[in-house]
Scaffold this motif. Structure first.
Motif, PDB file in Angstrom:
ATOM      1  N   TYR A  89       0.822  -1.216   0.000  1.00 10.57           N
ATOM      2  CA  TYR A  89       0.000   0.000   0.000  1.00 10.57           C
ATOM      3  C   TYR A  89       0.862   1.275   0.000  1.00 10.57           C
ATOM      4  CZ  TYR A  89      -4.008   2.959   1.217  1.00 10.57           C
ATOM      5  OH  TYR A  89      -5.011   3.898   1.209  1.00 10.57           O
ATOM      6  N   MET A  90       2.041   1.170   0.595  1.00  8.82           N
ATOM      7  CA  MET A  90       2.882   2.360   0.714  1.00  8.82           C
ATOM      8  C   MET A  90       3.728   2.535  -0.557  1.00  8.82           C
ATOM      9  SD  MET A  90       1.766   3.137   3.558  1.00  8.82           S
ATOM     10  CE  MET A  90       2.671   4.651   3.793  1.00  8.82           C
ATOM     11  N   SER A  91       3.789   3.789  -1.024  1.00  8.50           N
ATOM     12  CA  SER A  91       4.554   4.058  -2.244  1.00  8.50           C
ATOM     13  C   SER A  91       6.058   4.086  -1.920  1.00  8.50           C
ATOM     14  CB  SER A  91       4.134   5.406  -2.835  1.00  8.50           C
ATOM     15  OG  SER A  91       4.617   6.437  -1.996  1.00  8.50           O
ATOM     16  N   GLU A  92       6.864   3.956  -2.980  1.00  9.65           N
ATOM     17  CA  GLU A  92       8.321   3.996  -2.830  1.00  9.65           C
ATOM     18  C   GLU A  92       8.757   5.307  -2.164  1.00  9.65           C
ATOM     19  OE1 GLU A  92       9.364   1.113  -3.769  1.00  9.65           O
ATOM     20  OE2 GLU A  92      11.432   1.511  -3.146  1.00  9.65           O
ATOM     21  N   GLU A  93       8.128   6.380  -2.610  1.00 16.25           N
ATOM     22  CA  GLU A  93       8.486   7.709  -2.112  1.00 16.25           C
ATOM     23  C   GLU A  93       8.211   7.828  -0.607  1.00 16.25           C
ATOM     24  OE1 GLU A  93       6.253  10.673  -4.130  1.00 16.25           O
ATOM     25  OE2 GLU A  93       7.403  12.315  -3.234  1.00 16.25           O
ATOM     26  N   GLU A  94       7.037   7.338  -0.194  1.00 16.86           N
ATOM     27  CA  GLU A  94       6.679   7.403   1.232  1.00 16.86           C
ATOM     28  C   GLU A  94       7.663   6.578   2.055  1.00 16.86           C
ATOM     29  OE1 GLU A  94       1.838   7.688   1.451  1.00 16.86           O
ATOM     30  OE2 GLU A  94       2.674   5.922   0.489  1.00 16.86           O
ATOM     31  N   VAL A  95       7.925   5.359   1.591  1.00 17.95           N
ATOM     32  CA  VAL A  95       8.777   4.461   2.349  1.00 17.95           C
ATOM     33  C   VAL A  95      10.184   5.050   2.513  1.00 17.95           C
ATOM     34  CG1 VAL A  95       9.905   2.220   2.172  1.00 17.95           C
ATOM     35  CG2 VAL A  95       7.462   2.372   1.850  1.00 17.95           C
ATOM     36  N   LEU A  96      10.681   5.646   1.452  1.00 22.70           N
ATOM     37  CA  LEU A  96      12.031   6.223   1.540  1.00 22.70           C
ATOM     38  C   LEU A  96      12.075   7.397   2.529  1.00 22.70           C
ATOM     39  CD1 LEU A  96      13.194   5.936  -2.176  1.00 22.70           C
ATOM     40  CD2 LEU A  96      14.029   4.627  -0.192  1.00 22.70           C
ATOM     41  N   LYS A  97      10.895   8.004   2.753  1.00 20.54           N
ATOM     42  CA  LYS A  97      10.845   9.079   3.768  1.00 20.54           C
ATOM     43  C   LYS A  97      10.684   8.514   5.176  1.00 20.54           C
ATOM     44  CE  LYS A  97       8.689  12.755   1.086  1.00 20.54           C
ATOM     45  NZ  LYS A  97       7.323  13.092   0.667  1.00 20.54           N
ATOM     46  N   GLY A  98      10.626   7.185   5.276  1.00 26.25           N
ATOM     47  CA  GLY A  98      10.472   6.568   6.605  1.00 26.25           C
ATOM     48  C   GLY A  98       9.022   6.352   6.987  1.00 26.25           C
ATOM     49  N   VAL A  99       8.119   6.556   6.015  1.00 17.37           N
ATOM     50  CA  VAL A  99       6.691   6.353   6.300  1.00 17.37           C
ATOM     51  C   VAL A  99       6.323   4.940   5.836  1.00 17.37           C
ATOM     52  CG1 VAL A  99       4.365   7.252   5.937  1.00 17.37           C
ATOM     53  CG2 VAL A  99       6.321   8.817   5.881  1.00 17.37           C
ATOM     54  N   ILE A 100       6.298   3.988   6.787  1.00 16.08           N
ATOM     55  CA  ILE A 100       6.087   2.582   6.382  1.00 16.08           C
ATOM     56  C   ILE A 100       4.661   2.105   6.635  1.00 16.08           C
ATOM     57  CG2 ILE A 100       8.514   1.880   6.516  1.00 16.08           C
ATOM     58  CD1 ILE A 100       7.782   0.660   9.301  1.00 16.08           C
ATOM     59  N   PHE A 101       3.902   2.839   7.442  1.00 12.66           N
ATOM     60  CA  PHE A 101       2.480   2.535   7.611  1.00 12.66           C
ATOM     61  C   PHE A 101       1.691   3.782   7.225  1.00 12.66           C
ATOM     62  CE2 PHE A 101       4.152  -0.516  10.831  1.00 12.66           C
ATOM     63  CZ  PHE A 101       3.627  -1.678  10.277  1.00 12.66           C
ATOM     64  N   PRO A 102       0.502   3.586   6.650  1.00 12.18           N
ATOM     65  CA  PRO A 102      -0.292   4.747   6.243  1.00 12.18           C
ATOM     66  C   PRO A 102      -0.854   5.500   7.445  1.00 12.18           C
ATOM     67  CG  PRO A 102      -1.437   2.672   5.765  1.00 12.18           C
ATOM     68  CD  PRO A 102      -0.124   2.304   6.337  1.00 12.18           C
ATOM     69  N   SER A 103      -1.321   6.700   7.186  1.00 12.10           N
ATOM     70  CA  SER A 103      -1.967   7.458   8.256  1.00 12.10           C
ATOM     71  C   SER A 103      -3.325   6.817   8.524  1.00 12.10           C
ATOM     72  CB  SER A 103      -2.148   8.910   7.787  1.00 12.10           C
ATOM     73  OG  SER A 103      -3.320   9.441   8.348  1.00 12.10           O
ATOM     74  N   ILE A 104      -3.759   6.874   9.769  1.00  9.45           N
ATOM     75  CA  ILE A 104      -5.037   6.244  10.116  1.00  9.45           C
ATOM     76  C   ILE A 104      -6.209   6.911   9.392  1.00  9.45           C
ATOM     77  CG2 ILE A 104      -5.275   7.549  12.269  1.00  9.45           C
ATOM     78  CD1 ILE A 104      -6.669   4.979  13.348  1.00  9.45           C
ATOM     79  N   SER A 105      -6.005   8.140   8.919  1.00  7.55           N
ATOM     80  CA  SER A 105      -7.092   8.805   8.189  1.00  7.55           C
ATOM     81  C   SER A 105      -7.431   8.022   6.895  1.00  7.55           C
ATOM     82  CB  SER A 105      -6.713  10.243   7.857  1.00  7.55           C
ATOM     83  OG  SER A 105      -5.516  10.232   7.113  1.00  7.55           O
TER      84      SER A 105
END
Ligand SMILES: NC(=O)C1=CN([C@@H]2O[C@H](COP(=O)(O)OP(=O)(O)OC[C@H]3O[C@@H](n4cnc5c(N)ncnc54)[C@H](O)[C@@H]3O)[C@@H](O)[C@H]2O)C=CC1
Ligand SMILES: CC(=O)C(=O)O
Ligand SMILES: [Mg+2]
Length: 625
Positions: free
Chosen positions: A546-562
């Protein structure tokens, strides 16, 4: 019990104070209570929940057992019958406690007050309640779910107003098959059941654990769009071993030690038989059972009933998604996962669940054969309350045995049986440090300093224990020691950390809430009779993807609960696809198995979306029976 009866006496100082306050010194309250005894009975034209929701007739926990049987109330109230005096005493204690709790609360000092307001709305108007919850999920998930739900469970006897859900107790043996018909709904899709033995990281909270079943089902409605009229929170009260609760005269559960062995199993067996007899298509999620029973019950029921254990299986899937995200965040492909060195602190239901799933995932990536499965286990070091687990451990827990390290090989690493977490981290230099220990602050300064020696280009910390105060470390502690080149996830929500150098340390929430609603919804809509390993794996992989490459590289490995409703839709669709693939899908309502097999992935998503309940007022029409 002696203490309990003592508190029934009308000489209770609290009650005396209350009487003086209400009557200005006259004994109005005690007069009206004593005269009740001699009254002629009142004829009522209601039974069951209707009576509990009618302020004229409701007596709440004061309904006697004979009245409960006469009025079809058995199971709709906690098992302890209390006097009206104790009811008032409990109310007053709770009222006074609000000021204290306001200071004691987790991160939000008003959390408990917010919970009360939301709970009152929940009791008054479910459509409006879920509209508020869905529209503000980021703000209110921490109130109806972790961390505040932990505080609510701890104080449940005081917070109890209207009952919600069903209570099956050890005293109800032999009655459950009929009691289950006291629940007013003919269709129940989801049951979340707990025996209250390990609520979050707060231990044995007995009957008060019902709060976690209610909180999880709130997420089923908000995230998965399960119709709130078709969810049922259940508490199985087999007693408690919590001495404080056993001695508390205001406690609402059975004041006896927990049943164990065959007696315990007989209660759970009877409950399962009863609910599946009345609702053959229901899905039962086991929640917060102590590890000792979590695995045994899962093995006992998983091939015969539609059930899963959220702490063992849901947590495992979320951790896998997070671990794969951590590999991608290092700029490496997911297939490199089997090279990760992982130190796990905590070998209970959650920790062992994660270890088994991570090992299987590695083995699949390494060729999916026995050699791969055996070699994968060497990537894990497991530390529990007694330190590093090795083959030298006496009376080793059989579930932990596959992960016990070989002593000779450890000797070469400079480690030994029972080595401390800090020593293990120092010697192993892991890529990932994952905590499911329920010990707040376990990732101490010493442990975090040791992790600075990690051989990873971007180490990851998963402080997954709940609620907030049980987190193994805070993101501030982690980022301040390791800097921003690190991945951080916690079980309960924390804010991102301003690192003061123009950088923000991102705090992910690694919680099974990202999976269990989709696992339940996907199982329901596929019509699968069981929740298979493949369905759980598909759920985890969809979350990871579910997480994009760009998000993951920023350290965002789980989505926001929103985004939880959208994620849940994706997860449910993945579960259905896998159920179809494994030939388990039997269909749901008009969607039969054959038609389900014909759907494309996009059509499956539409099917899921069209079956999600939305909080809109329906048009009501009155008709005589
Ligand atoms: N983030 C999430 O989605 C989830 C988080 N959890 C959390 O995981 C925690 C543990 O849950 P369970 O495994 O069911 O509990 P448990 O009580 O069965 O297991 C706790 C484990 O931690 C170990 N432990 C205790 N003290 C330790 C220490 N000083 N160092 C290392 N290990 C230590 C114990 O020996 C035991 O193996 C709870 O706080 C729970 O809230 C559980 C499920 C999901
Ligand atoms: C999140 C959850 O299921 C737990 O902490 O037990
Ligand atoms: Mg749980």
């Amino acid at each position: 019990m002696a203490i309990f009866w003592k508190h029934l006496k009308s000489s209770s100082p609290l009650l005396q104070r209350l009487k003086r306050h209400v009557t200005g010194g006259h004994c109005l309250l005690s007069r009206s209570f004593t005269t009740l005894e001699g009254h002629r009975p009142t004829i009522v034209h209601k039974r069951s929940l209707d009576i509990l929701h009618d302020p004229w007739f409701n007596k709440g926990t004061a309904f006697s057992m004979t009245e409960r049987d006469r009025l079809d109330l058995r199971g709709l109230l906690p098992p302890n019958v209390v006097s009206s005096e104790v009811q008032i005493e409990r109310f007053m204690v709770d009222l006074k406690r609000l000021e204290v709790q306001a200071r004691d609360g987790p991160s939000d000092p008003n959390a408990l007050a917010k919970w009360r307001i939301l709970n009152r709305l929940h009791d008054r108007n479910e459509t409006m309640y879920y509209k508020v919850l869905i529209a503000n999920i980021e703000e209110y998930a921490p109130i109806v779910y972790t961390p505040t739900v932990g505080l609510v469970c701890q104080n449940y006897s005081g917070l109890f107003r209207r009952p919600r859900g069903m209570y099956f107790s050890a005293e109800d043996r032999g009655e459950m098959m009929s009691m289950v018909y006291n629940w007013p709904a003919d269709q129940v899709d989801m049951i979340v059941v707990t025996d209250g033995s390990r609520i979050l990281g707060l231990g044995d909270l007995g009957v008060q654990g019902i709060g976690i079943a209610i909180g999880k089902l709130d997420l089923y409605v908000a995230a998965a769009g399960i119709n709130p009229q078709r969810v049922l929170p259940v508490m199985i009260d087999v007693g408690t071993n919590n001495t404080k609760l056993l001695e508390d005269p205001l406690y609402l559960g059975l004041q006896q030690h927990r049943l164990d062995g065959d007696d315990y199993l007989a209660v759970i067996d009877e409950f399962m038989e009863a609910v599946f007899t009345r609702w053959p298509n229901v899905i039962v999620q086991f929640e917060d059972f102590q590890s000792k029973w979590a695995f045994k019950l899962l093995q006992r029921y998983r091939t015969t009933y539609r059930m899963f254990n959220d702490d063992v299986q849901g947590t495992a899937g979320v951790a896998i998604a997070g671990l794969l995200g951590a590999v991608r965040a290092q700029g490496r492909p997911m297939i490199d996962f089997p090279k990760q060195k992982i130190v796990v602190a905590g070998a209970g239901s959650a920790g062992i669940g994660v270890l088994n799933a991570a090992r299987k995932t590695m083995a699949r990536m390494l060729g999916n054969n026995e050699v791969a499965f055996q070699s994968a286990k060497s990537q894990f070091w497991v530390v529990d309350a007694k330190g590093l687990i090795t083959e030298g451990r006496e009376n080793i827990d059989p579930d932990a045995l596959p992960f016990a390290r070989n002593l000779k090989e450890l000797d070469r690493q400079g480690l030994r049986e029972g080595a401390s977490l800090a020593e293990v981290v120092k010697q192993v230099k892991p890529d990932v440090l994952l905590g499911l220990s329920a010990v707040g602050g376990l990732f101490s300064k010493e442990v975090l300093e040791a992790l600075k020696g990690s051989t990873s280009t971007r180490p990851a910390i998963f402080a997954m224990s709940n609620p907030t105060k049980n987190a193994e470390c805070t993101p501030e502690e982690a980022f301040s020691i390791l800097g921003d080149n690190m991945i951080f996830a916690s079980g309960s929500p924390f804010s991102n950390v301003d690192l003061g150098n123009g950088h923000i340390g991102h705090c992910n929430q690694g919680n099974n809430m990202y999976l269990f609603p989709g696992i339940g919804l996907g199982t329901l809509l596929s019509g699968s009779r069981i929740v298979s390993d493949g369905m759980l794996q598909a759920a985890a992989e969809r979350l990871a993807a579910y997480m994009s490459e760009e998000e993951v590289l920023k350290g965002v490995i789980f989505p926001s609960i929103s985004r939880i409703r959208d994620i849940t839709l994706e997860v449910a669709a993945a579960v259905i696809e896998e159920a179809v693939e494994e030939d388990l899908a039997e269909g749901y309502h008009e969607m039969d198995a054959r038609e389900l097999r014909r759907l494309s992935p996009d059509e499956i998503k539409d099917y899921v979306k069209n079956n999600m309940w939305n909080p809109e007022y329906p048009t009501l029409v009155y008709r005589h029976e």
